[in-house]
Design an enzyme around this catalytic site. Structure first.
Site, PDB file in Angstrom:
ATOM      1  N   SER A  58     -12.075 -48.598 -67.046  1.00 17.86           N
ATOM      2  CA  SER A  58     -12.729 -48.987 -65.803  1.00 17.86           C
ATOM      3  C   SER A  58     -14.114 -48.343 -65.715  1.00 17.86           C
ATOM      4  CB  SER A  58     -11.825 -48.624 -64.613  1.00 17.86           C
ATOM      5  OG  SER A  58     -12.205 -49.354 -63.477  1.00 17.86           O
ATOM      6  N   ASP A 172      -8.625 -54.910 -65.443  1.00 16.50           N
ATOM      7  CA  ASP A 172      -8.762 -53.457 -65.410  1.00 16.50           C
ATOM      8  C   ASP A 172      -7.744 -52.728 -66.305  1.00 16.50           C
ATOM      9  OD1 ASP A 172      -9.162 -50.819 -64.699  1.00 16.50           O
ATOM     10  OD2 ASP A 172      -9.008 -51.151 -62.553  1.00 16.50           O
TER      11      ASP A 172
END
Length: 331
Positions: A58, A172
């Site tokens: 991320s 993600d």
């Protein structure tokens, strides 16, 4: 008769004759708290710690990719200029079916700080962690376009649109491996430093703040951050007016979300908070199974998910936490 001499301790071996272990750095996710990674990296540089490979998830993938190219100074300078106006300018809201934001401006930011877009050309071996949305599998991206890899790793479900890479739909990496210690072991790291940004963020120190016009005890704009918070409110009002325009897509849905009479957090905070809680629990489990050699946990609990305007504060916290952790560590 053959004899063997007793092994010498590491301290008795001249420093120049000892081989330094291959050192890996795992940078975890955490949205705006990810600015602390920049402070951690600066602390390493000041302490003379040399990183041989990096894996990021991320926001950790975004910072990690640029760190692997050796250009974090420029990124730090850019984020120190952020306030709510600039943060909201990166929210290119498009209301597609699979996410609220297409991430084009984030992609441009990364591209501006990379001398090459190919992962193989980075100065330090780098891996970005994503998650296959259809299978749930962890996906380790180590080759190809670094922009696509970072974009996939930051694709928080419901906020950023997913990314297609190699026939897969990726989101993600925090959904599968938020602090990728195991990836660095697979990359040949003999020692691993991990930076966990989400420790303790749901213990009450970073609760979502409720919004309600009816709450007489609600602090004033000045009490909640002065001009910085005032800017945020104006920008959000402008964003709301544009999204509620007669020709804006999903007008009815956003109108319900933006109803300030309801004491609820906004849609971005709800989605980010839900992912954050999940990532924290996954992180705790994986770090128990795959512990790093050194774990750095900057105290960032009161920095909210989208508070990029507090970059300088987060950087300083990361720097102090890293120096403290390195103080008693020998590798």
């Amino acid at each position: 008769m053959q004899t063997t001499s007793a092994p010498r301790s590491a301290a008795s071996v001249p420093a120049q004759s000892r081989k330094r272990p291959r050192l890996g750095l795992a940078l975890g996710g955490g949205s705006a708290r990810g600015m602390a990674h920049l402070g951690v990296l600066r602390a390493f540089a000041d302490a003379g710690v040399q990183i041989d490979c990096i894996a990021g998830c991320s926001i950790g993938a975004l910072v990690g990719a640029i760190a692997a190219s050796g250009r974090t100074d420029g990124l730090e300078a850019v984020f120190k200029t952020f306030d709510w106006k600039k943060t909201l300018s990166f929210f290119d809201v498009v209301f597609p079916r699979s996410g609220l934001i297409d991430g084009a401006k984030v992609t441009a930011l990364v591209r501006d700080h990379l001398p090459s877009t190919q992962m193989e050309a980075l100065s330090i071996p780098f891996a970005a962690i994503a998650t296959d949305l259809l299978s749930g599998e962890e996906v380790v991206l180590r080759s190809g376009d670094v922009i696509d890899a970072v974009r996939a790793s930051i694709a928080v479900p419901g906020i950023f649109t997913p990314v297609r890479v190699g026939g897969r739909v990726l989101v993600d990496g925090g959904l599968s491996n938020p602090v990728p210690v195991s990836v660095l072991r697979a990359m040949g790291a003999e020692q691993v430093i991990a930076v966990d940004l989400n420790h303790g963020v749901v213990d009450g120190r970073a609760r979502l703040r409720l919004r309600s016009k009816k709450n007489p005890a609600e602090p004033s704009v000045q009490q909640r951050g002065g001009r910085w918070m005032d800017d945020y409110r104006h920008v959000m009002a402008d964003l709301k007016s544009r999204l509620l325009a007669q020709n804006a897509p999903a007008k009815a849905q956003f109108s319900r979300w933006a109803n300030t009479e309801e004491p609820l957090p906004n849609v971005f905070e709800v989605l980010l908070a839900a992912v954050n809680v999940m990532e924290m629990r996954i992180t705790e489990s994986r770090l128990r199974i795959e512990p790093p050699d050194l774990l750095i946990r900057p105290p960032l609990g009161d920095i909210r998910f989208l508070e990029f305007g507090r970059a300088e504060e987060a950087i300083d916290i990361g720097y102090a936490a890293a120096l403290e952790a390195l103080g008693g560590w020998v590798y």
